[in-house]
Design a protein around this motif. Structure first.
Motif, PDB file in Angstrom:
ATOM      1  N   GLU A  26       0.831  -1.209   0.000  1.00  0.00           N
ATOM      2  CA  GLU A  26       0.000   0.000   0.000  1.00  0.00           C
ATOM      3  C   GLU A  26       0.865   1.258   0.000  1.00  0.00           C
ATOM      4  OE1 GLU A  26      -0.392  -2.641   1.909  1.00  0.00           O
ATOM      5  OE2 GLU A  26      -2.252  -3.403   0.994  1.00  0.00           O
ATOM      6  N   LEU A  27       1.946   1.238   0.771  1.00  0.00           N
ATOM      7  CA  LEU A  27       2.846   2.392   0.798  1.00  0.00           C
ATOM      8  C   LEU A  27       3.517   2.587  -0.554  1.00  0.00           C
ATOM      9  CD1 LEU A  27       4.236   4.660   2.314  1.00  0.00           C
ATOM     10  CD2 LEU A  27       5.918   3.002   3.161  1.00  0.00           C
ATOM     11  N   LEU A  28       3.919   1.500  -1.190  1.00  0.00           N
ATOM     12  CA  LEU A  28       4.524   1.601  -2.512  1.00  0.00           C
ATOM     13  C   LEU A  28       3.554   2.212  -3.519  1.00  0.00           C
ATOM     14  CD1 LEU A  28       6.622  -1.651  -3.112  1.00  0.00           C
ATOM     15  CD2 LEU A  28       7.418   0.712  -3.204  1.00  0.00           C
ATOM     16  N   LYS A  29       2.291   1.805  -3.467  1.00  0.00           N
ATOM     17  CA  LYS A  29       1.297   2.360  -4.380  1.00  0.00           C
ATOM     18  C   LYS A  29       1.157   3.868  -4.180  1.00  0.00           C
ATOM     19  CE  LYS A  29      -2.524  -0.026  -4.949  1.00  0.00           C
ATOM     20  NZ  LYS A  29      -3.706  -0.866  -4.660  1.00  0.00           N
ATOM     21  N   GLN A  30       1.138   4.299  -2.935  1.00  0.00           N
ATOM     22  CA  GLN A  30       1.032   5.726  -2.656  1.00  0.00           C
ATOM     23  C   GLN A  30       2.256   6.481  -3.173  1.00  0.00           C
ATOM     24  OE1 GLN A  30       0.436   6.117   1.573  1.00  0.00           O
ATOM     25  NE2 GLN A  30      -1.349   4.756   1.594  1.00  0.00           N
ATOM     26  N   GLN A  31       3.434   5.925  -2.934  1.00  0.00           N
ATOM     27  CA  GLN A  31       4.660   6.585  -3.377  1.00  0.00           C
ATOM     28  C   GLN A  31       4.723   6.662  -4.899  1.00  0.00           C
ATOM     29  OE1 GLN A  31       7.358   7.736  -1.557  1.00  0.00           O
ATOM     30  NE2 GLN A  31       6.765   7.164   0.507  1.00  0.00           N
ATOM     31  N   ALA A  32       4.332   5.577  -5.569  1.00  0.00           N
ATOM     32  CA  ALA A  32       4.423   5.534  -7.030  1.00  0.00           C
ATOM     33  C   ALA A  32       3.461   6.513  -7.686  1.00  0.00           C
ATOM     34  CB  ALA A  32       4.146   4.119  -7.532  1.00  0.00           C
ATOM     35  N   MET A  33       2.380   6.870  -7.002  1.00  0.00           N
ATOM     36  CA  MET A  33       1.411   7.811  -7.552  1.00  0.00           C
ATOM     37  C   MET A  33       1.900   9.252  -7.511  1.00  0.00           C
ATOM     38  SD  MET A  33      -1.274   6.162  -8.617  1.00  0.00           S
ATOM     39  CE  MET A  33      -2.559   7.401  -8.632  1.00  0.00           C
ATOM     40  N   GLN A  84       5.604  10.043  -7.241  1.00  0.00           N
ATOM     41  CA  GLN A  84       7.012  10.195  -7.609  1.00  0.00           C
ATOM     42  C   GLN A  84       7.239   9.635  -9.014  1.00  0.00           C
ATOM     43  OE1 GLN A  84       9.813   9.207  -4.435  1.00  0.00           O
ATOM     44  NE2 GLN A  84       8.093   8.903  -3.040  1.00  0.00           N
ATOM     45  N   PRO A  85       7.569  10.474  -9.975  1.00  0.00           N
ATOM     46  CA  PRO A  85       7.647  10.039 -11.382  1.00  0.00           C
ATOM     47  C   PRO A  85       8.762   9.051 -11.666  1.00  0.00           C
ATOM     48  CG  PRO A  85       8.453  12.287 -11.145  1.00  0.00           C
ATOM     49  CD  PRO A  85       7.835  11.915  -9.830  1.00  0.00           C
ATOM     50  N   TYR A  86       9.775   9.001 -10.814  1.00  0.00           N
ATOM     51  CA  TYR A  86      10.887   8.084 -11.061  1.00  0.00           C
ATOM     52  C   TYR A  86      10.672   6.719 -10.404  1.00  0.00           C
ATOM     53  CZ  TYR A  86      11.922  10.154  -6.525  1.00  0.00           C
ATOM     54  OH  TYR A  86      11.816  10.630  -5.249  1.00  0.00           O
ATOM     55  N   LEU A  87       9.560   6.532  -9.698  1.00  0.00           N
ATOM     56  CA  LEU A  87       9.309   5.292  -8.964  1.00  0.00           C
ATOM     57  C   LEU A  87       8.245   4.451  -9.658  1.00  0.00           C
ATOM     58  CD1 LEU A  87       9.690   3.485  -6.452  1.00  0.00           C
ATOM     59  CD2 LEU A  87       7.916   4.864  -5.329  1.00  0.00           C
ATOM     60  N   LYS A  88       8.537   3.181  -9.805  1.00  0.00           N
ATOM     61  CA  LYS A  88       7.564   2.220 -10.329  1.00  0.00           C
ATOM     62  C   LYS A  88       7.394   1.113  -9.300  1.00  0.00           C
ATOM     63  CE  LYS A  88       7.334   1.144 -14.643  1.00  0.00           C
ATOM     64  NZ  LYS A  88       7.637   0.651 -16.003  1.00  0.00           N
ATOM     65  N   ALA A  89       6.146   0.804  -8.967  1.00  0.00           N
ATOM     66  CA  ALA A  89       5.840  -0.261  -8.012  1.00  0.00           C
ATOM     67  C   ALA A  89       5.290  -1.463  -8.766  1.00  0.00           C
ATOM     68  CB  ALA A  89       4.831   0.232  -6.975  1.00  0.00           C
ATOM     69  N   VAL A  90       5.930  -2.591  -8.580  1.00  0.00           N
ATOM     70  CA  VAL A  90       5.474  -3.846  -9.179  1.00  0.00           C
ATOM     71  C   VAL A  90       5.021  -4.746  -8.038  1.00  0.00           C
ATOM     72  CG1 VAL A  90       6.104  -5.837 -10.598  1.00  0.00           C
ATOM     73  CG2 VAL A  90       7.102  -3.593 -11.092  1.00  0.00           C
ATOM     74  N   ILE A 109       2.018   0.004 -10.795  1.00  0.00           N
ATOM     75  CA  ILE A 109       1.595   1.390 -10.608  1.00  0.00           C
ATOM     76  C   ILE A 109       2.758   2.305 -10.902  1.00  0.00           C
ATOM     77  CG2 ILE A 109       0.656   3.083  -8.997  1.00  0.00           C
ATOM     78  CD1 ILE A 109       0.325  -0.572  -8.208  1.00  0.00           C
ATOM     79  N   ALA A 110       2.545   3.245 -11.827  1.00  0.00           N
ATOM     80  CA  ALA A 110       3.589   4.209 -12.176  1.00  0.00           C
ATOM     81  C   ALA A 110       2.943   5.390 -12.858  1.00  0.00           C
ATOM     82  CB  ALA A 110       4.632   3.571 -13.091  1.00  0.00           C
ATOM     83  N   ILE A 111       3.682   6.477 -12.946  1.00  0.00           N
ATOM     84  CA  ILE A 111       3.217   7.647 -13.667  1.00  0.00           C
ATOM     85  C   ILE A 111       3.868   7.647 -15.029  1.00  0.00           C
ATOM     86  CG2 ILE A 111       3.156  10.159 -13.742  1.00  0.00           C
ATOM     87  CD1 ILE A 111       3.180  10.170 -10.728  1.00  0.00           C
ATOM     88  N   ASN A 112       3.072   7.558 -16.099  1.00  0.00           N
ATOM     89  CA  ASN A 112       3.644   7.561 -17.443  1.00  0.00           C
ATOM     90  C   ASN A 112       3.825   8.988 -17.927  1.00  0.00           C
ATOM     91  OD1 ASN A 112       1.149   8.450 -18.366  1.00  0.00           O
ATOM     92  ND2 ASN A 112       0.464   6.415 -18.967  1.00  0.00           N
ATOM     93  N   VAL A 113       4.229   9.121 -19.178  1.00  0.00           N
ATOM     94  CA  VAL A 113       4.554  10.457 -19.702  1.00  0.00           C
ATOM     95  C   VAL A 113       3.333  11.363 -19.764  1.00  0.00           C
ATOM     96  CG1 VAL A 113       6.555   9.707 -21.009  1.00  0.00           C
ATOM     97  CG2 VAL A 113       4.283   9.497 -22.020  1.00  0.00           C
ATOM     98  N   ASN A 114       2.126  10.810 -19.751  1.00  0.00           N
ATOM     99  CA  ASN A 114       0.906  11.612 -19.785  1.00  0.00           C
ATOM    100  C   ASN A 114       0.353  11.868 -18.401  1.00  0.00           C
ATOM    101  OD1 ASN A 114       0.834  11.708 -22.646  1.00  0.00           O
ATOM    102  ND2 ASN A 114       0.027   9.611 -22.676  1.00  0.00           N
TER     103      ASN A 114
END
Length: 342
Positions: free
Chosen positions: A69-76, A78-84, A331-336
């Motif tokens: 759950e913490l990883l999901k929050q962080q990945a939403m 921080q653009p350099y972080l991807k949570a698998v 969960i990650a932030i893509n270019v859009n």
């Protein structure tokens, strides 16, 4: 940090580009919720001063303490972080394999999620990698672990692995390593072979270097390692030895043993036949007769194993391999700036 390994793409791709980073940091996570935020901040601090674009890939291996759950929050955020997030606990090897799959950087760095590895050492590993090596392995010269349950078994395992594989590395168990992307693409991980990555890389023809790195005492939680893993290392070592010697030619191993066994059986049988024909001795109740039969049957079986191994190796090398893990979501932030899921 202006190195030839990364300079080709630096002008084309800006810092924190999630599509084409120059460095991918892969971190397997299992019940490390207390260390997670500090770890991500430390990695970010270490790499933000290198002028390299990077991504951090955290693989949650079925944690049950809130790490996912913490990883999901962080990945939403921080653009350099991807949570698998894996569906369940598959083990560290599967988590690293998942991280390797999603890593896009020209260099891939791995480290543990418990803050015992120090992210400050990452730029040094990358600089060493740029000297022409394919793998740079960390060496914890001053380990902050228990002497009996961790240090002694580790020293024995490192010595044994080095002797059997021929790959002399002081610290096989150090997760802090840097790889070239092309090497990572060639490594097929399964079982618990993450301990033997230098040996697996050597099988692929990699150039390997070792670099002393920092090591800290565990701050939070408790170690997932113990004496029980030593026995698994010994069992896995037989797999590595076979892969190093006979991965593409199993017939050379099984066939040779089969020929030796059959030859001994034939010699023993010929000796008993000579005694029977020349001196008329009764050989029906002699242990040598049973030994001759066992040696012949064992030799035939080993020879057949070699033939089957040849067929399996051809299937292994010619077919498409399936992953050893199942991903629930990414969960990650893509270019859009939108959420990416699987």
């Amino acid at each position: 940090m202006n190195t030839s390994l990364f300079s080709e793409e630096r002008q084309q791709f800006p810092l924190f580009n999630p599509v084409t980073p120059e460095v991918s940091v892969v971190v397997p996570i299992y019940n490390e919720v207390e260390s997670l935020t500090l770890l991500i901040e430390a990695i970010n601090t270490s790499l933000s001063g290198t002028e390299l674009s990077y991504e951090i890939i955290c693989i949650d291996d079925g944690s049950q303490d809130g790490s996912a759950e913490l990883l999901k929050q962080q990945a939403m955020t921080q653009p350099y972080l991807k949570a698998v997030l894996l569906r369940r606990n598959y083990g560290q090897t599967a988590a690293m394999a998942a991280g390797f799959k999603y890593a896009k950087g020209r260099a891939v760095v791995t480290l543990d999620g418990d803050l015992q590895n120090d992210p400050v050492d990452i730029p040094r590993l990358l600089a060493k990698l740029d000297e022409g090596y394919d793998l740079v392995s960390g060496w914890r010269q001053q380990r902050q672990d228990a002497a009996i349950t961790r240090l002694l078994p580790s020293k024995i395992a490192n010595w044994l692995i080095g002797r059997i594989t021929g790959v002399k590395v002081h610290d096989y168990g150090c997760s802090l390593k840097a790889y070239r992307q092309e090497l990572v693409a060639d490594l097929n991980l399964y079982g618990e072979l993450h301990r033997f990555l230098p040996a697996l890389a050597f099988i692929e023809g990699a150039r390997i270097a070792e670099l002393p790195v920092r090591h800290h005492a565990r701050r939070h939680g408790r170690s997932k390692y113990g004496l029980g893993r030593t026995f698994r290392v010994v069992m896995d070592l037989s797999t590595i030895f076979f892969m190093k010697k006979f991965l593409t030619r199993p017939m050379h191993g099984f066939g040779l043993l089969g020929i030796i066994s059959m030859s001994l059986g034939i010699i023993t049988g010929a000796y008993l036949t000579f005694l029977k024909l020349r001196f008329g001795e009764d050989i029906g109740d002699r242990p040598l007769l049973i030994l001759a039969v066992v040696l012949l049957l064992t030799g035939v079986q080993l020879f057949c194993f070699g033939l089957l191994g040849e067929l399996l190796m051809r299937t292994y090398h010619e077919s498409q391999g399936r992953p050893i893990y199942r991903v629930r979501e990414v969960i990650a932030i893509n270019v859009n700036n939108s959420k990416e899921e699987e």
